[in-house]
Motif scaffolding. Sequence first.
Motif, PDB file in Angstrom:
ATOM      1  N   GLU A 279      -4.918  -4.125   1.243  1.00 31.53           N
ATOM      2  CA  GLU A 279      -3.694  -3.419   0.879  1.00 31.53           C
ATOM      3  C   GLU A 279      -2.416  -4.071   1.401  1.00 31.53           C
ATOM      4  O   GLU A 279      -1.343  -3.826   0.859  1.00 31.53           O
ATOM      5  N   HIS A 280      -2.493  -4.904   2.407  1.00 24.21           N
ATOM      6  CA  HIS A 280      -1.291  -5.545   2.959  1.00 24.21           C
ATOM      7  C   HIS A 280      -1.280  -7.060   2.751  1.00 24.21           C
ATOM      8  O   HIS A 280      -0.539  -7.770   3.435  1.00 24.21           O
ATOM      9  N   MET A 281      -2.069  -7.560   1.818  1.00 21.08           N
ATOM     10  CA  MET A 281      -2.140  -9.008   1.570  1.00 21.08           C
ATOM     11  C   MET A 281      -1.328  -9.443   0.346  1.00 21.08           C
ATOM     12  O   MET A 281      -1.464 -10.583  -0.088  1.00 21.08           O
ATOM     13  N   ASN A 282      -0.521  -8.559  -0.194  1.00 17.87           N
ATOM     14  CA  ASN A 282       0.313  -8.897  -1.362  1.00 17.87           C
ATOM     15  C   ASN A 282      -0.493  -9.433  -2.537  1.00 17.87           C
ATOM     16  O   ASN A 282      -0.087 -10.389  -3.204  1.00 17.87           O
ATOM     17  N   ILE A 283      -1.633  -8.825  -2.786  1.00 21.71           N
ATOM     18  CA  ILE A 283      -2.471  -9.180  -3.935  1.00 21.71           C
ATOM     19  C   ILE A 283      -1.826  -8.563  -5.177  1.00 21.71           C
ATOM     20  O   ILE A 283      -1.547  -7.372  -5.201  1.00 21.71           O
ATOM     21  N   SER A 284      -1.607  -9.374  -6.213  1.00 19.92           N
ATOM     22  CA  SER A 284      -1.011  -8.840  -7.444  1.00 19.92           C
ATOM     23  C   SER A 284      -2.036  -8.659  -8.553  1.00 19.92           C
ATOM     24  O   SER A 284      -1.768  -7.966  -9.528  1.00 19.92           O
ATOM     25  N   LEU A 285      -3.208  -9.284  -8.406  1.00 19.57           N
ATOM     26  CA  LEU A 285      -4.257  -9.086  -9.401  1.00 19.57           C
ATOM     27  C   LEU A 285      -5.622  -9.128  -8.755  1.00 19.57           C
ATOM     28  O   LEU A 285      -5.871  -9.884  -7.821  1.00 19.57           O
TER      29      LEU A 285
END
Length: 193
Positions: free
Chosen positions: A59-65
């Motif tokens: 949730e805090h790893m800046n995953i966009s997909l």
Amino acid sequence: MFAVENGLQGDPRLKAISDAIRVIPHFPKTGIMFQDITTLLLDPVAFKHVVDIFVDRYEHMNISLVAGVEARGFIFGPPIALAIGAKFIPLRKPGKLPGKVISEEYELEYGRDRLEMSVEAVKSDERALVIDDLVATGGTLSASISLLERAGAEVVECACVVGLPKFKGQCKLKGKPLYVLVEPSQFDELTTL
């Protein structure tokens, strides 16, 4: 990296997940110990544990997909994507996606296969997570990484519910990290998948 190596040692959720996975001997062929996650899906508590542990990690790893590998990656990917605010992209078997696709062939433990991805699904420089139910040699995950990178995404990590220790160290993921929740608890002379 296994979840127990990442501070989850002794976490009762991992035992519940492991206990919910049924082993089917000699499926899909003689000599295979199939790790059946359908029994995990029948246990809403264990299923929620899987999603919760992955969401906590990403949730805090800046995953966009979140890219899910057909078919069982489709089960875990969408709830994780929704929870972390990312889009979900299916990586499909040949001939299942409309429009322009790119494909990648790969070797399985018992054959060859190919994955396809919609070209329009990925924007350049997106941060991606690849999710599947199980990793053995890493062929499927490696093909997934190739597809996403060809489309311009940065693959941050691959994640699987089950990792086979028999193949630990043989897994080829193009240098990308792998996060696995559980290992099968019982082994014999058969190959575990």
